[in-house]
Write an enzyme that holds these catalytic residues in place. Structure first.
Site, mmCIF file in Angstrom:
data_model
loop_
_atom_site.group_PDB
_atom_site.id
_atom_site.type_symbol
_atom_site.label_atom_id
_atom_site.label_comp_id
_atom_site.label_asym_id
_atom_site.label_seq_id
_atom_site.Cartn_x
_atom_site.Cartn_y
_atom_site.Cartn_z
ATOM 1 N N PRO A 1 0.865 -1.182 0.000
ATOM 2 C CG PRO A 1 0.058 -1.000 2.197
ATOM 3 C CD PRO A 1 0.881 -1.872 1.301
ATOM 4 C CB CYS B 1 1.068 5.807 8.235
ATOM 5 S SG CYS B 1 1.362 7.338 7.341
ATOM 6 N N GLY C 1 10.372 -3.994 2.894
ATOM 7 C CA GLY C 1 11.490 -3.074 3.090
ATOM 8 C C GLY C 1 12.719 -3.420 2.293
ATOM 9 C CG ASP C 2 15.530 -1.295 2.557
ATOM 10 O OD1 ASP C 2 14.685 -0.412 2.325
ATOM 11 O OD2 ASP C 2 16.377 -1.204 3.465
ATOM 12 N N GLY D 1 7.609 -2.324 -2.584
ATOM 13 C CA GLY D 1 7.247 -0.907 -2.503
ATOM 14 C C GLY D 1 8.013 -0.107 -3.529
ATOM 15 N NE ARG D 2 11.453 2.799 -0.280
ATOM 16 C CZ ARG D 2 12.511 2.878 0.516
ATOM 17 N NH1 ARG D 2 13.166 4.018 0.613
ATOM 18 N NH2 ARG D 2 12.901 1.834 1.217
HETATM 19 C C1 LIG Z 1 5.314 7.060 -1.216
HETATM 20 C C2 LIG Z 1 5.022 6.008 -0.172
HETATM 21 C C3 LIG Z 1 3.746 5.887 0.339
HETATM 22 C C4 LIG Z 1 3.468 4.920 1.307
HETATM 23 N N1 LIG Z 1 2.189 4.796 1.758
HETATM 24 C C5 LIG Z 1 1.877 3.791 2.616
HETATM 25 C C6 LIG Z 1 0.530 3.549 2.998
HETATM 26 O O1 LIG Z 1 -0.417 4.219 2.530
HETATM 27 N N2 LIG Z 1 0.304 2.539 3.887
HETATM 28 C C7 LIG Z 1 1.317 1.761 4.389
HETATM 29 O O2 LIG Z 1 1.071 0.865 5.190
HETATM 30 N N3 LIG Z 1 2.597 1.958 4.027
HETATM 31 C C8 LIG Z 1 2.885 2.933 3.138
HETATM 32 N N4 LIG Z 1 4.186 3.075 2.715
HETATM 33 C C9 LIG Z 1 5.205 2.117 3.170
HETATM 34 C C10 LIG Z 1 5.337 0.939 2.182
HETATM 35 O O3 LIG Z 1 4.148 0.182 2.137
HETATM 36 C C11 LIG Z 1 6.519 0.028 2.550
HETATM 37 O O4 LIG Z 1 6.259 -0.616 3.770
HETATM 38 C C12 LIG Z 1 7.826 0.796 2.664
HETATM 39 O O5 LIG Z 1 7.962 1.683 1.566
HETATM 40 C C13 LIG Z 1 9.046 -0.119 2.723
HETATM 41 O O6 LIG Z 1 9.125 -0.896 1.572
HETATM 42 P P1 LIG Z 1 10.106 -0.549 0.323
HETATM 43 O O7 LIG Z 1 11.485 -0.396 0.860
HETATM 44 O O8 LIG Z 1 9.917 -1.748 -0.557
HETATM 45 O O9 LIG Z 1 9.598 0.729 -0.291
HETATM 46 C C14 LIG Z 1 4.485 4.053 1.780
HETATM 47 C C15 LIG Z 1 5.771 4.185 1.256
HETATM 48 C C16 LIG Z 1 6.050 5.129 0.288
HETATM 49 C C17 LIG Z 1 7.444 5.224 -0.275
#
Ligand SMILES: Cc1cc2nc3c(=O)[nH]c(=O)nc-3n(C[C@H](O)[C@H](O)[C@H](O)COP(=O)(O)O)c2cc1C
Length: 323
Positions: free
Chosen positions: A16, A99, A200-201, A223-224
């Site tokens: 999300p 969040c 994460g990551d 995510g990213r």
């Molecule tokens: C732009 C952005 C918006 C996010 N919005 C939410 C959200 O609405 N709800 C949530 O639980 N996490 C949110 N996250 C966190 C991601 O779901 C995820 O847990 C976090 O980015 C770590 O994963 P990654 O390293 O793969 O990005 C958000 C992250 C980013 C970068």
């Protein structure tokens, strides 16, 4: 992978992400094989006030299902009512307990709840009573370094009826700094009797396999790492199935997917919102190609979708991988 009665095709899950995980983005990630996709976080308060903009976040299409709906809020009764209202909109409900954004935290929601384990219990119990959909929670490690409590929160959530737990192993005060401590995902997995999803990551297919192997987690969240790169999901699936990672997408393949994303966005949101929304996505699709910096400038100044389509076609048609 199974979460309560929901059986997923695979264990790769789209995170999300507010401002990112909208319907067109989810449809693209689904096409590349995501086993489950999540909405952006949706305000429980907004839903029970019948807010039109909040409802808009629940727009869905058959080709993206199953869909997880993420709710945020801090009042057990409000979250429970919101869960009832979204009954027919998705196949799973997730509660946002992670969040870190000030606006959300100052209202008592998101990661602010990690500071009040007894309230987490009330929130999860109330939502559990109000819905028979699979119910998950998404948490961070804790509020800050001195209050790391993901295992306690995970146990409480499961004790009150959560069917799975997702952990993004950073504290609230870390924001996105440092790195996600995957060892915490492994500890949570050992502590809980339900599926644990690691977030994460994960930026390449090898990262995904490493997280699964090192932590024993059941599912992984993208995510990213998926920004402009839905091929990441294809690559992870290949590695999981013992096949070699396919070669990176050619500029022509990137163009095809970027165009498709743009047209899905247009069909969902119309020209004005698409023009703004697609800027970031198109910039991400161009990463690693020569001339991407100049392309970004052009894209960010386009004034109509037709102009955007033209800039896109011109760039990717002649583009090459950066040496
Ligand atoms: C732009 C952005 C918006 C996010 N919005 C939410 C959200 O609405 N709800 C949530 O639980 N996490 C949110 N996250 C966190 C991601 O779901 C995820 O847990 C976090 O980015 C770590 O994963 P990654 O390293 O793969 O990005 C958000 C992250 C980013 C970068």
């Amino acid at each position: 992978m199974k979460i309560a009665r929901l059986t997923l095709e695979n264990n790769i899950i789209l995170a999300p992400m507010a401002g990112i995980s909208d319907l067109p983005y989810r449809q693209i990630m689904k096409r590349f094989g995501a086993g489950l996709v999540f909405t952006e976080m949706v305000s429980a308060n907004g839903l029970i006030r019948a807010g039109k903009r909040t409802r808009e976040l629940l727009r869905s299409a058959p080709d993206e299902r199953p869909l997880g709906i993420q709710l945020f809020g801090d009042e057990p009764a409000v979250l429970a009512e919101a869960a009832t209202l979204v009954r027919g909109d998705g196949e799973l409900i997730d509660l946002n307990l992670g969040c870190p954004v000030n606006k959300v935290v100052s209202s008592g929601a998101g990661s602010a709840l990690l500071r009040y384990p007894a309230k987490v219990a009330r929130v999860v119990a109330a939502v559990r009573r109000s819905t028979d959909l699979p119910l998950t929670v998404k948490i961070r490690s804790g509020w800050d370094d001195s209050s790391i409590n993901y295992i306690e929160i995970g146990r409480i959530a499961v004790g009150e009826g959560a069917d799975a737990v997702t952990l993004h192993p950073r504290t609230r005060s870390m924001g996105f700094s440092g790195s996600a401590d995957w060892a915490e995902i492994g500890r949570l997995k050992k502590a809980l009797p339900v599926p644990v999803i690691g977030s994460g990551d994960i930026f390449c297919a090898a990262d995904a396999l490493a997280m699964l192997e090192r932590t024993g987690c059941d599912g992984i969240m993208i995510g990213r790492g998926g920004y402009g790169n839905p091929w990441l999901i294809r690559d992870i699936l290949a590695l999981q199935q013992g096949r070699p990672v396919p070669p990176p997408p050619t500029p022509a393949e990137r163009l095809e997917v970027a165009r498709s994303h743009l047209e899905l966005n247009f069909a969902t949101f119309g020209p004005r919102k698409s023009l703004l929304d697609m800027r970031k996505h198109l910039c991400w699709y161009s990463r690693g190609l020569s001339g991407a910096a100049a392309f970004r400038t052009l894209i960010n100044h386009t004034e109509s979708l037709d102009e955007m389509r033209q800039v896109l076609d011109d760039f990717f048609t002649g583009a090459e991988e950066e040496a």
